[in-house]
Design a protein around this motif. Sequence first.
Motif, mmCIF file in Angstrom:
data_model
loop_
_atom_site.group_PDB
_atom_site.id
_atom_site.type_symbol
_atom_site.label_atom_id
_atom_site.label_comp_id
_atom_site.label_asym_id
_atom_site.label_seq_id
_atom_site.Cartn_x
_atom_site.Cartn_y
_atom_site.Cartn_z
ATOM 1 N N ASN A 93 65.151 71.760 17.919
ATOM 2 C CA ASN A 93 65.124 70.339 17.570
ATOM 3 C C ASN A 93 64.770 69.514 18.803
ATOM 4 O OD1 ASN A 93 65.961 70.781 14.871
ATOM 5 N ND2 ASN A 93 68.071 70.966 15.569
ATOM 6 N N TYR A 94 63.904 68.526 18.618
ATOM 7 C CA TYR A 94 63.458 67.660 19.701
ATOM 8 C C TYR A 94 63.605 66.200 19.285
ATOM 9 C CZ TYR A 94 61.317 71.706 21.938
ATOM 10 O OH TYR A 94 61.118 72.914 22.548
ATOM 11 N N VAL A 95 63.993 65.367 20.246
ATOM 12 C CA VAL A 95 63.977 63.920 20.048
ATOM 13 C C VAL A 95 62.699 63.420 20.699
ATOM 14 C CG1 VAL A 95 65.111 61.728 20.562
ATOM 15 C CG2 VAL A 95 66.489 63.746 20.023
ATOM 16 N N ILE A 96 61.905 62.682 19.938
ATOM 17 C CA ILE A 96 60.619 62.167 20.398
ATOM 18 C C ILE A 96 60.735 60.665 20.615
ATOM 19 C CG2 ILE A 96 58.171 61.948 19.856
ATOM 20 C CD1 ILE A 96 59.126 64.884 19.989
ATOM 21 N N ASN A 97 60.360 60.203 21.798
ATOM 22 C CA ASN A 97 60.255 58.776 22.111
ATOM 23 C C ASN A 97 58.803 58.507 22.454
ATOM 24 O OD1 ASN A 97 63.142 57.739 22.392
ATOM 25 N ND2 ASN A 97 63.169 59.563 23.663
ATOM 26 N N TRP A 98 58.294 57.334 22.114
ATOM 27 C CA TRP A 98 56.939 56.997 22.535
ATOM 28 C C TRP A 98 56.839 55.525 22.871
ATOM 29 C CZ3 TRP A 98 58.276 57.244 17.475
ATOM 30 C CH2 TRP A 98 57.731 56.332 16.582
ATOM 31 N N ALA A 99 55.872 55.237 23.740
ATOM 32 C CA ALA A 99 55.676 53.870 24.215
ATOM 33 C C ALA A 99 54.184 53.617 24.390
ATOM 34 C CB ALA A 99 56.394 53.661 25.549
ATOM 35 N N CYS A 100 53.808 52.353 24.216
ATOM 36 C CA CYS A 100 52.427 51.936 24.424
ATOM 37 C C CYS A 100 52.434 50.664 25.258
ATOM 38 C CB CYS A 100 51.729 51.676 23.093
ATOM 39 S SG CYS A 100 51.643 53.161 22.066
ATOM 40 N N LYS A 101 51.564 50.626 26.261
ATOM 41 C CA LYS A 101 51.500 49.503 27.197
ATOM 42 C C LYS A 101 52.884 49.196 27.777
ATOM 43 C CE LYS A 101 47.460 47.136 25.382
ATOM 44 N NZ LYS A 101 46.917 45.887 24.871
ATOM 45 N N GLY A 102 53.691 50.246 27.971
ATOM 46 C CA GLY A 102 55.010 50.076 28.577
ATOM 47 C C GLY A 102 56.091 49.615 27.623
ATOM 48 N N PHE A 103 55.782 49.399 26.336
ATOM 49 C CA PHE A 103 56.770 48.937 25.375
ATOM 50 C C PHE A 103 57.161 50.081 24.437
ATOM 51 C CE2 PHE A 103 54.534 45.071 26.564
ATOM 52 C CZ PHE A 103 55.594 44.239 26.874
ATOM 53 N N GLU A 104 58.472 50.323 24.338
ATOM 54 C CA GLU A 104 58.961 51.388 23.470
ATOM 55 C C GLU A 104 58.547 51.107 22.033
ATOM 56 O OE1 GLU A 104 63.170 53.214 21.998
ATOM 57 O OE2 GLU A 104 63.030 52.531 24.069
ATOM 58 N N GLN A 105 58.063 52.139 21.371
ATOM 59 C CA GLN A 105 57.593 51.993 19.994
ATOM 60 C C GLN A 105 58.548 52.611 18.979
ATOM 61 O OE1 GLN A 105 54.566 50.322 19.076
ATOM 62 N NE2 GLN A 105 54.921 49.646 21.163
ATOM 63 N N GLY A 106 59.309 53.605 19.366
ATOM 64 C CA GLY A 106 60.215 54.228 18.414
ATOM 65 C C GLY A 106 60.800 55.529 18.908
ATOM 66 N N LYS A 107 61.603 56.125 18.024
ATOM 67 C CA LYS A 107 62.273 57.386 18.330
ATOM 68 C C LYS A 107 62.434 58.130 17.017
ATOM 69 C CE LYS A 107 65.861 57.583 21.165
ATOM 70 N NZ LYS A 107 67.222 57.447 21.692
ATOM 71 N N ARG A 108 62.295 59.440 17.062
ATOM 72 C CA ARG A 108 62.513 60.269 15.871
ATOM 73 C C ARG A 108 62.858 61.680 16.298
ATOM 74 N NH1 ARG A 108 56.600 60.186 14.658
ATOM 75 N NH2 ARG A 108 57.258 58.356 13.534
#
Length: 138
Positions: free
Chosen positions: A88-103
Amino acid sequence: MRKTTMMSALVLGAVGTSMITAPAAQAVVPLNTDTGANSLTFTFVNNDHDITTCEAYAAGPVSFRTPATRVPARSRASVGFIDVPAGNYVINWACKGFEQGKRTVTIGGDLLTGSTPRQGVAPTSPGQGLATGSAGSS
């Protein structure tokens, strides 16, 4: 004077409460994830009219991140990883330095003890990806 101060406090309290209870905005750049046996593909979906740069981070049995990835306007960009240990992995992502979400995602396959995920063309299984959702949601 006293009525004005009390009225200001009520208005500020109502505004503060509405900001706290407002639903979270949907990510400007959603992330699709496709999993396969010991593989994971991240696809950034830029719905905006401007070019953006995104990256994702996965934390699980091992941790790894995508390189900063340029995503053209109204387009998609994918980054695949192979040799990803199952789990199981927790995924975080960001664009232009702004957090977009987590799943969260689950990678199938072998445990691959001591393995380090590396970029590569990841074979995917249809229907295994998670297009929406967040960690902790049902």
